[in-house]
Design an enzyme around this catalytic site. Structure first.
Site, short mmCIF file in Angstrom:
data_model
loop_
_atom_site.label_atom_id
_atom_site.label_comp_id
_atom_site.label_asym_id
_atom_site.label_seq_id
_atom_site.Cartn_x
_atom_site.Cartn_y
_atom_site.Cartn_z
N CYS A 134 0.72 -1.14 0.19
CA CYS A 134 0.08 -0.12 0.05
C CYS A 134 0.89 1.11 0.11
CB CYS A 134 -1.05 -0.17 1.17
SG CYS A 134 -2.32 1.04 0.95
N HIS A 156 -3.50 -5.78 0.99
CA HIS A 156 -2.68 -6.02 2.43
C HIS A 156 -2.89 -7.40 2.75
CE1 HIS A 156 -2.41 -1.87 3.59
NE2 HIS A 156 -3.34 -1.50 2.87
N GLU A 208 -1.26 -8.79 5.35
CA GLU A 208 -1.28 -8.65 6.80
C GLU A 208 -2.79 -8.66 7.38
OE1 GLU A 208 -0.51 -6.30 4.94
OE2 GLU A 208 -1.18 -4.46 5.80
#
Lengths: 227, 80
Positions: free
Chosen positions: A85, A201, A203
């Site tokens: 990002c 993302h 994560e």
């Protein structure tokens, strides 16, 4: 396996990334943007967020931070660097990755789950992943990937496209391109494929209670690839 | 010495903000706008007395930080 997550003023996914890396076996260190030296690493991550308030252009100020010279040297010596990002935005501003991330085509901040196609496995990030379509989260205002025609020819010739936005079957078209990115590009490698930048993302998808585990597949595979 | 730089998006780069401003102006009754592109303007007070030298320094700033040459052009306005 050792990793570092760089925290810039305005980073906000640094802790999430730390949690993800630690969960899957990395010994992670948080590194402040104003430090000069990186610890010894197998992986350096530039996390998501809004470094320097997105002033001037997203990632432009962070790309000139003190620590970035060490990150650039690490990348140029073959070290694995991943930008997610805002981290992707920082990597294009350093020149480690080609192109730029423009304002989303429809001027909306986009925050949703999307499907991403990853079929370029000739690299340490994605090698051995046993599926091609992943459900990841995106949250950004400037994710509209753009590069010049010459750059596009070059990244296509060198298989530098890391990920595409797609539907659940892997189809890429305008309908499934959330931000207007050129060729539905969601992620890019450098020429040597040791530097990866992507808007989604992983994560945020490391636990069933966080709406998915496709990120867990990614991190488990990543640490096995580096070992 | 005060010196200015204007950063504009290159012609083939999409400018959604410029487009919305254009549409809004159109809605306000400014019907004669053919095209509108948004850019950035910098005023830099630089500790340098030689205009040529000052211009070169600002040009270096544009190349290294103020503009992203993949998508933007810069123009330096000569000190008066």
């Amino acid at each position: 396996m050792k990793s570092s997550v760089i925290t810039f003023p305005g980073s906000n996914c640094d802790r999430d990334m730390h949690v993800a890396l630690t969960k899957f076996g990395f010994k992670n260190k948080m590194v402040w943007h104003n430090d000069n030296e990186l610890p010894k690493n197998d992986l350096v991550v530039l996390p998501g967020g809004f470094s320097y308030g997105d002033y001037l252009r997203c990632g432009s100020m962070a790309s000139k931070s003190k620590i970035m010279q060490s990150v650039i040297n690490f990348a140029k010596s073959g070290g694995l660097v991943m930008g997610i990002c805002n981290g992707f935005q920082i990597l294009v501003e350093t020149g480690l990755l080609p192109g730029v991330l423009l304002r989303n085509k429809y001027l909306e901040f986009i925050c949703k789950n999307v499907y991403v196609k990853i079929d370029n496995k000739e690299n340490l990030f994605f090698k051995n992943l046993d599926k091609n379509i992943f459900k990841f989260h995106i949250a950004h205002n400037e994710g509209n990937y753009f590069c010049t025609k010459d750059q596009l020819n070059e990244i296509e010739d060198n298989s530098q496209i890391a990920a595409y936005y797609c539907d659940s079957s892997g189809k890429t078209d305008e309908k499934n391109n959330p931000n207007g990115s050129l060729k539905s590009i969601a992620g890019i490698f450098n020429k040597e494929r040791n530097v990866l930048g992507m808007m989604p993302h992983p994560e945020r998808m490391i636990d069933q209670s966080l709406s998915g585990e496709d990120g867990a597949l990614f991190f488990k595979n990543l640490i096995n690839n580096i070992r | 010495m005060k010196i200015s730089a204007i950063i504009t998006l290159k012609k083939d780069v999409l400018d959604p903000q410029g487009k919305v401003i254009h549409q809004t102006l159109d809605g306000m009754g400014f019907k004669n706008v053919n095209e509108l592109r948004q850019g950035k303007y910098f005023e830099i007070d630089i500790n340098e007395n030689d205009p040529k030298e000052a211009k070169e320094i600002v040009e270096d700033m544009c190349k290294k930080l103020l503009a992203n040459l993949v998508i933007e052009n810069y123009k330096i306005i000569e000190p008066q």
